[in-house]
Design an enzyme around this catalytic site. Sequence first.
Site, PDB file in Angstrom:
ATOM      1  N   ARG A  58       0.791  -1.080   0.065  1.00 41.49           N
ATOM      2  CA  ARG A  58      -0.065   0.000  -0.027  1.00 41.49           C
ATOM      3  C   ARG A  58       0.917   1.258   0.011  1.00 41.49           C
ATOM      4  O   ARG A  58       0.262   2.390  -0.406  1.00 41.49           O
ATOM      5  CB  ARG A  58      -1.002  -0.117   1.068  1.00 41.49           C
ATOM      6  CG  ARG A  58      -2.221  -0.977   0.983  1.00 41.49           C
ATOM      7  CD  ARG A  58      -3.039  -1.270   2.139  1.00 41.49           C
ATOM      8  NE  ARG A  58      -2.440  -1.683   3.384  1.00 41.49           N
ATOM      9  CZ  ARG A  58      -2.139  -2.827   3.569  1.00 41.49           C
ATOM     10  NH1 ARG A  58      -2.371  -3.988   2.829  1.00 41.49           N
ATOM     11  NH2 ARG A  58      -1.332  -3.285   4.739  1.00 41.49           N
ATOM     12  N   GLU A  95       4.667  -8.829  14.042  1.00 45.86           N
ATOM     13  CA  GLU A  95       3.841  -9.104  15.209  1.00 45.86           C
ATOM     14  C   GLU A  95       3.590 -10.733  15.194  1.00 45.86           C
ATOM     15  O   GLU A  95       3.553 -11.313  16.164  1.00 45.86           O
ATOM     16  CB  GLU A  95       2.367  -8.465  15.252  1.00 45.86           C
ATOM     17  CG  GLU A  95       2.531  -6.859  15.207  1.00 45.86           C
ATOM     18  CD  GLU A  95       1.294  -6.218  14.870  1.00 45.86           C
ATOM     19  OE1 GLU A  95       0.325  -6.063  15.747  1.00 45.86           O
ATOM     20  OE2 GLU A  95       1.161  -6.072  13.654  1.00 45.86           O
TER      21      GLU A  95
END
Length: 173
Positions: A58, A95
Site C-alpha cells: 500500500r 507481530e
Amino acid sequence: MDLKETIRSISDWPIKGVIFRDLTTLMQDPAAFRESCDILYNRYKDMGIDKIVGIDARGFVFGAVLAYKMGIGFVPVRKKGKLPCKTIQETYNLEYGSDTLEIHEDAIEKGEKVIIVDDLIATGGTVGATVKLVEKLGANLIECAFVVELPDLKGRDKIPGCKVFAITTFEGE
C-alpha cells in the site's frame, strides 16, 4: 473531512486480538484519497526531495502518487524475490512472524534526499527494515510518512533518529 471515518476497522485479523486498519476504504473514497495524497504533497513539495521510497504494497499507492505529483522518481521496496535485478535485503520481525524486504542496489544514489512512504506504521518492523535499506544505499533520509499511525504499538521506536509524519492516528488500539 475526517479521514479516520473512511478507514475500516476489522477485528481479529490477521490474527485474534489484532484490529486491522483497512485503508482500502479510504482509497475507494475519491475525496479522502485525494485529500490524503494532497496532505503528503503539500508537506514535501518544497523540500527538494529526489526520490520517494514506497513500501510493498500500500505504500506503492500513496508513494507513487506523491512521486508523480512532485515530478520525481519512485523506488519500490518489495518482499524478497519480487525485484528482477541485483538487490540488497533486510530481514525483520512482525507481530506474527518475520519477513525480508529488498531494494535494487542501484535505486538510490548516495546523498539523494528521500522520503519513505507507507500506509500505516504499527510495530515499526517493516519501516525499520526499509530505513536500514535506504541508509545502506547512502540516502539522506528526510522523513518517514504514513497515512495512519498506531502510536500505542511504538513503531517509532524501531526508527530512532528518523522524523515521522502521520496524517492521522488511532490511539489505544
